[in-house]
Design a protein around this motif. Structure first.
Motif, PDB file in Angstrom:
ATOM      1  N   LEU A 173      11.161  24.655  23.691  1.00  0.00           N
ATOM      2  CA  LEU A 173      10.897  22.579  23.295  1.00  0.00           C
ATOM      3  C   LEU A 173       9.530  22.815  23.365  1.00  0.00           C
ATOM      4  O   LEU A 173       8.907  23.085  24.308  1.00  0.00           O
ATOM      5  N   ARG A 186       7.133  16.768  24.580  1.00  0.00           N
ATOM      6  CA  ARG A 186       8.821  15.766  24.108  1.00  0.00           C
ATOM      7  C   ARG A 186       9.339  14.977  25.248  1.00  0.00           C
ATOM      8  O   ARG A 186      10.319  13.835  25.331  1.00  0.00           O
ATOM      9  N   LEU A 187       9.488  15.707  25.882  1.00  0.00           N
ATOM     10  CA  LEU A 187      10.324  15.657  26.989  1.00  0.00           C
ATOM     11  C   LEU A 187      10.033  14.071  27.570  1.00  0.00           C
ATOM     12  O   LEU A 187       8.965  13.699  28.541  1.00  0.00           O
ATOM     13  N   ASP A 219      14.387  15.878  25.085  1.00  0.00           N
ATOM     14  CA  ASP A 219      13.152  15.897  23.950  1.00  0.00           C
ATOM     15  C   ASP A 219      14.022  15.107  23.180  1.00  0.00           C
ATOM     16  O   ASP A 219      13.705  14.982  21.835  1.00  0.00           O
ATOM     17  N   ALA A 260      11.037  24.593  29.632  1.00  0.00           N
ATOM     18  CA  ALA A 260      10.651  24.147  28.295  1.00  0.00           C
ATOM     19  C   ALA A 260      10.630  24.766  27.223  1.00  0.00           C
ATOM     20  O   ALA A 260      10.828  25.307  26.420  1.00  0.00           O
TER      21      ALA A 260
END
Length: 241
Positions: free
Chosen positions: A17, A21-22, A35, A12
């Motif tokens: 990323l 948030r995943l 996400d 991520a």
């Protein structure tokens, strides 16, 4: 919140990323995360997944590849998050469109049967030689995303992809719809039943040859052996016999 594996967090970060948030997506492998904007897949089979989905593009709808990474021997791919929701979910929520969704999903088998298997992709387990068309080998109601009318918007999760006779892909889906314990638990649901019946009919699964059915039963027994007891798989062994 599910703990994020270190390899997923590194991938991520590599794609820019925010790991926090995943959220995990469905599936037995646990290799898919999102996400909310894109889908991150991490694991040993990622290269094969990308190879298979790229070959299928133009024949069936698949997510676009946004980026690929190799980090410390771990493969990762970032995919677009296609619109739609799983056909199985739509059918249960809106049984009035379940039959149309089943017919549209069943038609995917004929489209895939036209796709040559790309070099470098493995043979279907327990086979070798003969026809080498692209097989998804996990084409079921939660791996086909559809719109509100039941039309496919994306075929996802190509982790099982292989080369072989298209009859095996049809047989694999038949076994999931007809024999998988999770599917049998849903069989009384009107929307699920309509989706399954029309999928089976559209893909002509009533005329599958016995060798293909037996192959699918063996594949399923191997696939489910770690998740179900022997007693819970008795009906699959009976179908194999």
């Amino acid at each position: 919140m599910a703990a994020i594996p270190a390899a997923v967090a590194r991938a991520a970060a590599g794609f820019g990323l925010e790991p926090e948030r995943l959220r995990p997506l469905g599936g037995a492998s646990g290799s898919a995360w999102s996400d909310g904007d894109a889908v991150l897949r991490v694991g040993a089979r990622v290269a094969g997944e990308v190879l298979a989905a790229s070959a299928a593009a133009g024949h069936v709808p698949v997510p676009r590849v946004l980026g690929r990474l190799e980090l410390d021997g771990v493969s990762a791919v970032l995919l677009e998050r296609v619109p739609g929701r799983p056909a199985g979910e739509l059918a249960r929520d809106r049984p009035e469109v379940a039959a149309a969704a089943g017919r549209a999903c069943g038609a995917l088998h004929a489209a895939l049967a036209q796709v040559a298997c790309p070099p470098g992709l493995r043979d279907a387990p327990g086979t070798g030689g003969g026809r080498r068309r692209l097989l998804h080998l996990d084409l079921h109601p939660f791996n086909v995303l559809v719109d509100d009318a039941g039309e496919p918007t994306g075929v996802i999760d190509w982790a099982n992809a292989a080369g072989g006779d298209p009859e095996l892909d049809r047989a694999r889906t038949w076994s999931v719809l007809a024999l998988d314990p999770a599917a049998l638990e849903l069989s009384a649901d009107p929307g699920w039943a309509a989706l399954s019946d029309h999928w089976l009919e559209a893909a002509r699964m009533h005329d599958l040859p016995d060798p293909a059915r037996r192959w699918a039963c063996r594949f399923m027994l191997d696939d489910l052996s770690a998740r179900y007891s022997q007693a819970e798989l008795t009906h699959i062994r009976a179908a194999l016999g």
